[in-house]
Scaffold this motif. Sequence first.
Motif, PDB file in Angstrom:
ATOM      1  N   THR A 119       0.846  -1.190   0.000  1.00 46.92           N
ATOM      2  CA  THR A 119       0.000   0.000   0.000  1.00 46.92           C
ATOM      3  C   THR A 119       0.883   1.242   0.000  1.00 46.92           C
ATOM      4  OG1 THR A 119      -1.721  -1.178   1.202  1.00 46.92           O
ATOM      5  CG2 THR A 119      -1.873   1.206   1.196  1.00 46.92           C
ATOM      6  N   GLN A 159      -7.082   5.727  -1.917  1.00 48.55           N
ATOM      7  CA  GLN A 159      -6.280   4.734  -1.200  1.00 48.55           C
ATOM      8  C   GLN A 159      -5.851   5.284   0.157  1.00 48.55           C
ATOM      9  OE1 GLN A 159      -3.046   2.892  -3.477  1.00 48.55           O
ATOM     10  NE2 GLN A 159      -1.798   2.906  -1.634  1.00 48.55           N
ATOM     11  N   TRP A 160      -5.455   6.561   0.161  1.00 44.36           N
ATOM     12  CA  TRP A 160      -4.999   7.156   1.424  1.00 44.36           C
ATOM     13  C   TRP A 160      -6.181   7.453   2.320  1.00 44.36           C
ATOM     14  CZ3 TRP A 160      -0.430   5.716   1.868  1.00 44.36           C
ATOM     15  CH2 TRP A 160       0.358   5.538   0.733  1.00 44.36           C
TER      16      TRP A 160
END
Lengths: 252, 354
Positions: free
Chosen positions: B11, B20-21
């Motif tokens: 990740t 994603q963050w």
Amino acid sequence: MDVTFRIRRFNPEVPGKNKPYWQEFTVKNVEETDRVLELLHRVKWEQDGTLTLRRACAHGVCGSDAMRINGVNKLACKVLVRDVGTKIQIEPILGLPVLKDLVVDMEPFFDHYRSVMPFFVNDTPVPADGRERRQTQEDREKFDDTTKCILCAACTTSCPSFWANGHYVGPAAIVQAHRFIFDTRDEGWKERLEILGEPNGVWRCRTIFNCTPACPREIQVTKAIGEVKLAIQQRKREGIATPVGPIAVGNG
Amino acid sequence: MTSLVLTLTETLRYRGALGQWSWVLHRITGLGVLLFLVLHVIGVSWAVFFPELWEKEILIYQHPLFTIGEFALTACVIYHALNGLRIGILDYNPKWWKHQQQAAIYVLIGTVVILIPTFILMFQHVLKHYQSPEAPFIVSLAFIAEAQFPFLVGIVVAAVAAVLVSSVVGLFTGGGRASADKNARQSHHGSQLERFWWRFMRTSGILIVPLVFGHLILAHIVQGVFEINLINATIPGVPVNEALGMLANGINNSGTAVEYVAERWNFFAGPVAIWRLYDAALLALVTVHGFNGLRYVLTDYTQGSPLLRRAMGYLCAMGAVALLVVGTLALLGTIDQTMVDMARAAQDAILAGG
Ligand code: HEM
Ligand code: HEM
Ligand code: SF4
Ligand code: FES
């Protein structure tokens, strides 16, 4: 101009290379409109014949050359040097067993694909005129986006839920299911919703949204997954899927 | 567990989009708040069961380290709440998903916009405390470690117990490996439970927002943590009424954290003890939401082992039930003057360095 490649390599049969390692190659006389796939070919043909990768059509239709390019999943045949710069890092897609260099075992991915019944189901007799089952243009629009999938696995292997848990059916299989679930002519949709309603079905999706920008076909993957979730929640398929308007998140 | 390491490192390496963050932050903040919740509900229950311990706990909350933690906790709650709303709204409106990237940015901006005035107000309580004429009392780190160590032991014991139970269940059910037979043509049934949980996480989230924000406003903005055991301070959310008894007059006559809780829980609007009711709703929603969230996280990384996967489910169920029982018993309990006196004596002893 010159391009430097940093490639993740692995060969289980050769001692010393049976642990993943990085190798650098420099390719000379490159045009900015060259595609990354061509340059990988030049590495293989001019410098190191053992470099192993999959490709077939070289034109973004067969879906065999998804790889992680500068950190994100893309099709090597659709990416120009202009798009990624002169320092290019290449790795196999993540979450499937690496067989050699950039080649991964796609079987687990295809198992998930097969599990959602990705085929047309309708046992009623064909219409009296003996020709096609008709559908309005609006109804066709609703799943137009998800007909475009080429099963490259770029989306599924961009998903942190899939990296964590290979049992998760994954974005691509849900996209494929979406294509049939929201096809008014299809009658297998209820069973598909049961399959995707299992704990490792759509519920593993955390709305992370890595899959949409990864798709080389610009399919709105997360939207499709969301529509399938809603169909399961509401136990119906009418009034859920909407046509995709202008695309906001491209494959940049 | 290898999948946890892989997911963590990759990740960080995968150059995903903002979402994603957002997910990483949502997960970390959710788990962080849950950890605090476990310590907190058990802590509050001591006001009823072990008055001295709750008195001690509030002194610990006044340590500079915890003050920093308190700011972090507030930031976590606010980010998680806004991002949770974003997820919920988009989940129910897939057609809006082309705005998700923007929505993720709005969540970050919204968090900062809410945090700036909140932090300024919170910081004023901190300043006031450290500028007061008497030197502020700070407990030692050893004191904190000694008080918090049992929690660590408790969590480890619970995890080991869950694995043991899971092994026993595995012995009786054949370990769940039979279903892994690839050739067996299984019939499929969507999980009604998972379907329910998905809805629950979203609806409970919406209900939690006003409850937890209200709770934090009372504990951080109207007053600070430093006022909880301040002698003769008023009690937020409880009107002053000298006619009522010492433990219900809206004033912290004894200057103990125990009386603070007593005052709040003794406040009746008509026939209803509204703060007890409020805390009960908060307790139920947050505990179930938090532990189901923990289950999501833990089962993501343990799919490779049926034994561990089951154990993680048991762990979360046990945790939720334990916390609900402890919290509810506390809410049903009564705090009387002798308990307040005990707390006063305990506080005096600690302040005197005993
Ligand atoms: C440092 C920040 C916080 C402080 C100082 C604080 C303070 C308190 C106090 C004094 C009580 C006792 C009863 C009352 O006054 O209503 C209480 C109860 C409670 N708080 Fe907090 N709180 C904080 C943060 C939170 C957060 C973030 C949550 C939710 C995640 C939470 C959940 C609860 C619950 C569920 C109860 C009821 C406990 C029971 O049933 O025994 N608190 N809190
Ligand atoms: C303030 C209002 C809150 C809202 C709107 C909210 C919303 C959400 C949503 C929508 C999810 C995603 C569930 C899913 O992916 O299916 C979630 C997950 C989670 N929440 Fe909350 N939540 C809130 C408060 C809390 C609190 C107070 C805690 C801690 C006690 C908490 C702990 C968690 C955890 C641990 C997860 C799992 C994270 C993951 O799967 O990555 N939440 N929350
Ligand atoms: S949805 Fe897009 S990224 Fe996913 S497999 Fe199909 S074409 Fe590839
Ligand atoms: S080689 Fe066929 S899609 Fe790239």
